[in-house]
Design an enzyme around this catalytic site. Sequence first.
Site, PDB file in Angstrom:
ATOM      1  N   ASP A 215       0.812  -1.214   0.000  1.00 21.23           N
ATOM      2  CA  ASP A 215       0.000   0.000   0.000  1.00 21.23           C
ATOM      3  C   ASP A 215       0.847   1.266   0.000  1.00 21.23           C
ATOM      4  O   ASP A 215       0.302   2.374  -0.014  1.00 21.23           O
ATOM      5  CB  ASP A 215      -0.972   0.018   1.188  1.00 21.23           C
ATOM      6  CG  ASP A 215      -0.271  -0.110   2.527  1.00 21.23           C
ATOM      7  OD1 ASP A 215       0.909  -0.482   2.553  1.00 21.23           O
ATOM      8  OD2 ASP A 215      -0.913   0.150   3.564  1.00 21.23           O
TER       9      ASP A 215
ATOM     10  N   HIS B  70       8.364  -4.998  12.956  1.00 20.86           N
ATOM     11  CA  HIS B  70       8.759  -3.596  12.920  1.00 20.86           C
ATOM     12  C   HIS B  70       9.232  -3.210  14.321  1.00 20.86           C
ATOM     13  O   HIS B  70       8.456  -3.238  15.275  1.00 20.86           O
ATOM     14  CB  HIS B  70       7.565  -2.715  12.542  1.00 20.86           C
ATOM     15  CG  HIS B  70       7.339  -2.580  11.070  1.00 20.86           C
ATOM     16  ND1 HIS B  70       6.849  -3.602  10.298  1.00 20.86           N
ATOM     17  CD2 HIS B  70       7.530  -1.523  10.226  1.00 20.86           C
ATOM     18  CE1 HIS B  70       6.735  -3.180   9.039  1.00 20.86           C
ATOM     19  NE2 HIS B  70       7.146  -1.931   8.969  1.00 20.86           N
TER      20      HIS B  70
ATOM     21  N   GLU C  43      12.587   1.658  15.046  1.00 19.84           N
ATOM     22  CA  GLU C  43      12.558   2.790  14.116  1.00 19.84           C
ATOM     23  C   GLU C  43      12.137   4.029  14.899  1.00 19.84           C
ATOM     24  O   GLU C  43      12.952   4.864  15.266  1.00 19.84           O
ATOM     25  CB  GLU C  43      11.590   2.532  12.958  1.00 19.84           C
ATOM     26  CG  GLU C  43      11.541   3.713  11.978  1.00 19.84           C
ATOM     27  CD  GLU C  43      10.392   3.617  10.989  1.00 19.84           C
ATOM     28  OE1 GLU C  43      10.460   4.304   9.974  1.00 19.84           O
ATOM     29  OE2 GLU C  43       9.440   2.864  11.245  1.00 19.84           O
TER      30      GLU C  43
END
Length: 365
Positions: free
Chosen positions: A26, A211, A214
């Site tokens: 996306d 994830h 970050e």
Amino acid sequence: MVAPATSPSYEQIRAAPKAVLHDHLDGGLRPETIVELAEEIGHELPVGDPAALGIWFAEASYSGSLERYLETFVHTVGVMQTESALRRVAAECAVDLAADGVVYAEVRFAPEQHLALGLTLEQVVEAVLAGFAEGAAQVAGRGGPGITIGTLLTAMRHAARSMEIAELAVRYRDHGVVGFDIAGREAGFPPTRHLDAFEYLQRENFHFTIHAGEAFGLPSIWQAIQWCGADRLGHGVRIVDDITWDADGRAQLGRLAAYVRDKRIPLELCPSSNVQTGAVASIAEHPIGLLHDLRFRVTVNTDNRLMSRTTMSQEMALLVEAFSYELADLQWFTVNAMKSSFIPFDQRLALINDVIKPGYAKLAG
């Protein structure tokens, strides 16, 4: 006498066989596709012209406003709500990556975000897999090395569907889904909230990345690895917070950084995206240079090609400019990615030995 090494040109970088492990479906749509799909379902866009829309995405993503950055995904996810749209976007993703010289890609998406118009999770996954197969077939028909795509299913870390998505990923493991991921805002949503899903995946001998490291620091990385058992770190750039310098200017790795390096845990680094989100100040200051020199298992990735207006070739070109990397360094990054991929060992080895190494050898002359 051996001629001195020179930095590769952009044409060489683009021709080089590349592998990407961290690319969001996306986050990589063509602006013209967004406009056409929006017209089909009546989705209102901030700008109607494709060229202007591409600029809007970039400006919004680099605005420094998290709210405006997140708004960009409202317009990509918003038009990916039908089987035909999902199939088209996936097919175009495969074609675009291959056109940039990518021979292996792992592309991730969150099925739970594509249910607004009544699709089931299964219909979403099957449409995307069909699109990837269609795009790969188009690429194969043009000759050349082609492209192999593995799909990662992502669960949103602020939601409560991670177990459901993990089970979905395992059900489609023999049909193109090679791994699982969680994504979304790190702060306030630690990976341990989804521990049951990760324990299930480990029992099923299934691969997953998380994830971590970050927007949030070392605690996120530590939980992802030591509590959840992640095979790879999505971004993981904040591992540098556990590296210090002694009086002689030598790097000293803390316990966590040493563990990550010793265990060869791959880092899915996304240079442009890290600058965009404020994780680092610039490409020249990106920790990828240090992590490369210290021989962490570093990989180079795009994250969101539309929002960052980037490609794998562009990411590598930026690193060549910032760190004077040579073709050998780009091959090192690429082989790292293949070694860290979630496809079977024999398939990884075939791509390394039959496609990647010969491709770089040819460029090196």
